[in-house]
Design a protein around this motif. Structure first.
Motif, short mmCIF file in Angstrom:
data_model
loop_
_atom_site.label_atom_id
_atom_site.label_comp_id
_atom_site.label_asym_id
_atom_site.label_seq_id
_atom_site.Cartn_x
_atom_site.Cartn_y
_atom_site.Cartn_z
N PRO A 120 0.82 -1.22 0.00
CA PRO A 120 0.00 0.00 0.00
C PRO A 120 0.85 1.26 0.00
O PRO A 120 0.48 2.27 -0.60
CB PRO A 120 -0.84 -0.11 1.28
N GLN A 121 2.03 1.20 0.65
CA GLN A 121 2.90 2.39 0.68
C GLN A 121 3.40 2.70 -0.73
O GLN A 121 3.42 3.85 -1.18
CB GLN A 121 4.12 2.17 1.59
N ASP B 42 0.66 4.26 -2.78
CA ASP B 42 0.39 5.64 -2.40
C ASP B 42 1.50 6.58 -2.88
O ASP B 42 1.23 7.68 -3.36
CB ASP B 42 0.20 5.76 -0.88
N MET C 193 1.01 7.29 -6.55
CA MET C 193 -0.08 8.26 -6.79
C MET C 193 0.40 9.67 -6.46
O MET C 193 0.14 10.62 -7.21
CB MET C 193 -1.30 7.91 -5.94
N GLU C 194 1.13 9.79 -5.35
CA GLU C 194 1.62 11.12 -4.95
C GLU C 194 2.56 11.68 -6.03
O GLU C 194 2.50 12.85 -6.38
CB GLU C 194 2.34 10.98 -3.60
N TYR D 189 -6.07 -0.94 -2.86
CA TYR D 189 -5.09 0.12 -2.55
C TYR D 189 -5.08 1.17 -3.66
O TYR D 189 -5.05 2.37 -3.40
CB TYR D 189 -3.68 -0.46 -2.40
N GLN E 210 -8.41 3.22 -3.71
CA GLN E 210 -8.54 4.16 -2.60
C GLN E 210 -7.55 5.32 -2.76
O GLN E 210 -7.88 6.48 -2.49
CB GLN E 210 -8.30 3.44 -1.27
N ALA E 211 -6.32 5.00 -3.19
CA ALA E 211 -5.30 6.05 -3.32
C ALA E 211 -5.69 7.08 -4.37
O ALA E 211 -5.44 8.28 -4.22
CB ALA E 211 -3.94 5.43 -3.67
N LYS F 274 -9.23 8.94 -2.94
CA LYS F 274 -9.12 9.95 -1.88
C LYS F 274 -8.51 11.25 -2.42
O LYS F 274 -8.86 12.33 -1.95
CB LYS F 274 -8.35 9.41 -0.68
N ARG F 275 -7.67 11.13 -3.44
CA ARG F 275 -7.11 12.36 -4.05
C ARG F 275 -8.16 13.08 -4.88
O ARG F 275 -8.21 14.30 -4.91
CB ARG F 275 -5.87 12.01 -4.88
#
Ligand code: HXC
Length: 294
Positions: free
Chosen positions: A71-72, A75, A78-79, A124, A127-128, A131-132
């Motif tokens: 999951p990290q 994320d 995505m970032e 994962y 959701q990532a 949420k953005r």
């Protein structure tokens, strides 16, 4: 079938997009003007795929080598996309892992290898991105690839069937929860579309079985990457904004005519399963070698 540049100015991430069905969808979307991001576990494979999309379609392409079981890592990807390129417009949940096995022979690790990619990894990624989109007050679209066995069930691929059924119900659930936020979720349930990854692990050493399955299909053929790419583009297009929470079967009517896959393996004995396992694990080892140190 589509107007030129239908996806111009849109940014799409395809998980597992370096090979197989993911690459087929990436090609169709790139041909229609999308900026493409590909993620997968093998950097070399992703780079090669990206070059093809750049060369073939003049596409802008980003690659992200990672395992969606983390999951990290998902994320962070995505970032990176959001900050270095801009928000995604769409996410295609395509990454999957699978192999045929008698269920009684599966180890806990074997179950996890499949379900952690398909069930958890898809969540994962969804959701990532979601949420953005919500934090940014903008909409987005999620398209997940499941299989017709979300309705038929499927013997000998139980971790995959369970996980794909979970994605199917995630699609319906989030379509309602996130619909008011401008986020749509749909899924495609393809029938047999031969790819190297799936054929080697689901029909090891039995290429003519695929021909048989094609002959039994009401349309007398198996699926192609183009079949899938076209439906993916249709569902992701902004013009399809009222299609939400649907899983569309794309199999030429195969599941209606022939039901579940892999019933032929009911006749296999220990030696057949041992041989299949050896072939599949050789393939897994070859893939692993391309991923390098993990
Ligand atoms: C029994 C097996 C096995 C087999 C692996 N395992 N192959 N068990 N029979 N044939 C067990 C291993 O022994 C180990 O458990 C555990 O699974 C993890 O194995 P690894 O090789 O370490 O896993 P890993 O490298 O993480 O690979 C993941 C994978 C692999 C899922 C096993 O197949 C993969 O990377 N696949 C990606 C591509 C792919 O599968 N494409 C097809 C998707 S088709 P122990 O206990 O020994 O540690 C699809 C449906 C399409 O999704 C439908 C079309 C009709």
């Amino acid at each position: 079938m589509f107007k030129d540049n239908l996806f111009a100015g849109q940014r799409v991430l395809v998980t597992g997009g370096g090979t197989g069905l993911g690459f087929e969808m990436a090609k169709q979307l790139a041909a229609l003007g999308a900026e493409i991001h590909l993620c997968g576990r093998r950097a070399g494979v992703l780079d090669e795929a990206a070059e093809q999309l750049r060369g073939g379609f003049g596409a802008t392409v980003g690659t992200h080598a990672l395992d969606i079981r983390s999951p990290q890592a998902v994320d962070e990807m995505m970032e990176r996309i959001w900050t270095q390129h801009g928000p995604l417009d769409a996410l295609v949940n395509n990454a999957a892992g699978n192999f045929i096995s008698r269920t009684e022979d599966l180890s806990p690790n074997g179950f996890h290898a499949i379900s952690d990619i398909v069930f958890r990894g898809t969540f994962y990624a969804t959701q990532a991105a979601g949420k953005r989109w919500i934090a940014g007050g903008r909409g987005g679209s999620v398209l997940s690839i499941v299989v017709t066995w979300v309705t038929t069930g499927s013997p000998f691929v139980v971790p995959s069937a369970m996980s794909k059924a979970g994605i199917d119900v995630m699609t319906k659930s989030l379509a309602v929860e996130w619909g008011p936020k401008g986020i749509r979720l749909n899924a495609i349930a393809p029938g047999v579309i031969p790819t190297a990854g799936a054929t080697g692990r689901l029909r090891p050493g039995e290429d003519n079985q695929q021909d048989q399955r094609g002959r039994e299909n009401p349309t007398r053929r198996l699926g192609t990457g183009e079949d899938l790419g076209r439906l993916a583009a249709f569902l992701l297009a902004r013009e399809s904004s009222w299609i939400n929470g649907q899983t569309i079967t794309l199999d030429g009517g195969d599941a209606l005519a022939n039901g579940a896959y892999f019933t032929q393996y009911q006749d296999w004995g220990d030696a057949d399963w041992q041989a299949a396992r050896e072939r599949i694990q050789a393939l897994n080892a070859a893939d692993k070698a391309q991923r390098g140190a993990e």
